[in-house]
Design a protein around this motif. Structure first.
Motif, PDB file in Angstrom:
ATOM      1  N   ARG A   6       0.831  -1.213   0.000  1.00  0.00           N
ATOM      2  CA  ARG A   6       0.000   0.000   0.000  1.00  0.00           C
ATOM      3  C   ARG A   6       0.861   1.257   0.000  1.00  0.00           C
ATOM      4  NH1 ARG A   6      -5.181  -1.002   0.950  1.00  0.00           N
ATOM      5  NH2 ARG A   6      -5.609   1.188   1.389  1.00  0.00           N
ATOM      6  N   LEU A   7       0.365   2.234  -0.736  1.00  0.00           N
ATOM      7  CA  LEU A   7       1.029   3.537  -0.843  1.00  0.00           C
ATOM      8  C   LEU A   7       0.067   4.614  -0.420  1.00  0.00           C
ATOM      9  CD1 LEU A   7       2.423   3.644  -4.459  1.00  0.00           C
ATOM     10  CD2 LEU A   7       3.742   3.754  -2.352  1.00  0.00           C
ATOM     11  N   GLU A   8       0.547   5.599   0.276  1.00  0.00           N
ATOM     12  CA  GLU A   8      -0.256   6.797   0.544  1.00  0.00           C
ATOM     13  C   GLU A   8       0.590   8.021   0.237  1.00  0.00           C
ATOM     14  OE1 GLU A   8      -2.576   4.899   4.366  1.00  0.00           O
ATOM     15  OE2 GLU A   8      -1.972   7.010   4.399  1.00  0.00           O
ATOM     16  N   LEU A   9       0.005   8.951  -0.457  1.00  0.00           N
ATOM     17  CA  LEU A   9       0.675  10.216  -0.753  1.00  0.00           C
ATOM     18  C   LEU A   9      -0.317  11.338  -0.479  1.00  0.00           C
ATOM     19  CD1 LEU A   9       2.303   9.106  -4.118  1.00  0.00           C
ATOM     20  CD2 LEU A   9       3.554   9.681  -2.037  1.00  0.00           C
TER      21      LEU A   9
ATOM     22  N   LEU B   7      -3.993  10.435  -1.725  1.00  0.00           N
ATOM     23  CA  LEU B   7      -4.018   9.338  -2.687  1.00  0.00           C
ATOM     24  C   LEU B   7      -3.714   8.034  -1.983  1.00  0.00           C
ATOM     25  CD1 LEU B   7      -1.674  10.503  -5.536  1.00  0.00           C
ATOM     26  CD2 LEU B   7      -4.111   9.992  -5.730  1.00  0.00           C
ATOM     27  N   GLU B   8      -4.394   6.993  -2.341  1.00  0.00           N
ATOM     28  CA  GLU B   8      -4.016   5.665  -1.864  1.00  0.00           C
ATOM     29  C   GLU B   8      -3.992   4.724  -3.058  1.00  0.00           C
ATOM     30  OE1 GLU B   8      -6.346   6.028   2.384  1.00  0.00           O
ATOM     31  OE2 GLU B   8      -6.341   4.104   1.303  1.00  0.00           O
ATOM     32  N   LEU B   9      -2.956   3.923  -3.128  1.00  0.00           N
ATOM     33  CA  LEU B   9      -2.849   2.918  -4.180  1.00  0.00           C
ATOM     34  C   LEU B   9      -2.398   1.617  -3.532  1.00  0.00           C
ATOM     35  CD1 LEU B   9      -1.019   5.161  -6.788  1.00  0.00           C
ATOM     36  CD2 LEU B   9      -3.329   4.253  -7.035  1.00  0.00           C
ATOM     37  N   SER B  10      -2.868   0.514  -4.082  1.00  0.00           N
ATOM     38  CA  SER B  10      -2.493  -0.754  -3.462  1.00  0.00           C
ATOM     39  C   SER B  10      -2.366  -1.847  -4.498  1.00  0.00           C
ATOM     40  CB  SER B  10      -3.534  -1.157  -2.410  1.00  0.00           C
ATOM     41  OG  SER B  10      -4.785  -1.335  -3.025  1.00  0.00           O
ATOM     42  N   LEU B  89       6.633   1.514  -3.894  1.00  0.00           N
ATOM     43  CA  LEU B  89       6.505   0.589  -2.756  1.00  0.00           C
ATOM     44  C   LEU B  89       7.873   0.283  -2.156  1.00  0.00           C
ATOM     45  CD1 LEU B  89       3.790  -1.849  -4.183  1.00  0.00           C
ATOM     46  CD2 LEU B  89       3.515  -0.335  -2.199  1.00  0.00           C
ATOM     47  N   ARG B  92       8.980   3.263  -0.166  1.00  0.00           N
ATOM     48  CA  ARG B  92       8.217   3.346   1.079  1.00  0.00           C
ATOM     49  C   ARG B  92       8.729   2.325   2.100  1.00  0.00           C
ATOM     50  NH1 ARG B  92       3.137   5.134   2.712  1.00  0.00           N
ATOM     51  NH2 ARG B  92       2.184   3.898   4.375  1.00  0.00           N
TER      52      ARG B  92
END
Lengths: 198, 198
Positions: A6-9, B7-10, B89, B92
């Motif tokens: 998971r990424l958050e920006l 923003l969230e990406l997964s 990722l 992070r």
């Protein structure tokens, strides 16, 4: 092992305070660029990223859809350029991966200089029909020390081939003034291989 | 107004199930590519994105740092290519925006084809010292229908100028087989302006 999934920006905290004071609609093209350039200066002065900003506007109405600033260093994310932030936030807000298409308003992308080689690609894939830049040329790299990468020699033709209109030279001097101020500061310059410099 | 700020990406849900079965360390280069190509096939077969995948490995040890797949359509994010996911990722997970530098292990980036014009730029800014691709050439665009954009004619030289080694042609036939399978499926192809096609 547990791989990251998971990424958050996010935009900087100061943007939350600024946002209620911003216009909802900006009819004039120079005024759209002025909003963007103002963010580029605020961002590096606040120490929340590089001097780069971008905005997605409804082309006809001037409605502000999303604004982005560079978030590379604070986010530990070398892809978190201003263009990436603005495009991705706009697409998230609209719930669509394509800012073009026949079933919605045409979108214009306003950036405080010609996008770097990565972000030039992101413009092509975003669905915007209109790119507006304050300028292009060596001033950015010379004044700030950033590497903008190898853009395709026929970048203008590549935009045109995909139906993306280009407007250049909007508030060029104002954009350059921010790069100059950045270059005269002690802010970090990150250029990929070699790591953070200064 | 309330502009979007987060923003969230997964990764896809299926990846959570697969992840415990993946090796923590992959010493052999072809095996690293095999892990990546396997993800590219799983991703489009599951309907969770395009047939593209990428992995960040510690170059010497082969430790898997992060794996990414294309998430454009499910995430409503035209920037969410596999390379973006894997690089972001990895950064992070490591808590750094630079996968290079002298204070950590060198990182290798393994991708199931030459990156598109956007992602080529993202490689330059990522800090990886080593790019490994299954191949380049027209097969990807011809078999899948995706537009890969205008990469710089001297892209190999641009990598070398930034100290990034390039290895080409690793499991090329296996990568092409996935593109062929994708092209024969009824999966969506999104190419920016013009919107989703097929």
């Amino acid at each position: 092992m547990t791989l990251p999934t998971r990424l958050e920006l996010s935009m900087p905290d100061w943007f939350d305070d600024l946002e209620p004071t911003l216009p909802e609609v900006v009819a004039d093209l120079e005024e759209r660029m002025r909003v963007v350039i103002d963010l580029s200066r605020r961002n590096f002065e606040a120490g929340t990223g590089g001097p780069f900003s971008a905005g997605v506007f409804e082309r006809e109405s001037g409605r502000v859809v999303a604004l982005g600033v560079n978030r590379v260093v604070p986010s530990n994310c070398s892809c978190a350029h201003a263009e990436f932030m603005a495009i991705s936030l706009a697409q998230r807000a609209l719930g669509r991966w394509d800012l073009g298409g026949d079933d919605g308003p045409a979108h214009q992308f306003v950036v405080n200089w010609r996008p770097c080689t990565m972000c030039f690609g992101s413009v092509l894939w975003s669905g915007v029909v209109d790119l507006v830049i304050a300028g292009d040329g060596p001033e950015l790299e010379e004044l700030t020390g950033f590497d903008e990468g190898p853009i395709h020699p026929d970048w203008r033709g590549q935009l045109a081939a995909r139906g993306i209109a280009l407007t250049e030279g909007v508030l060029r001097d104002e954009a350059v003034a921010v790069f100059r101020a950045f270059g005269e500061s002690d802010a970090l310059v990150y250029n990929g291989r070699g790591g953070g410099r200064r």
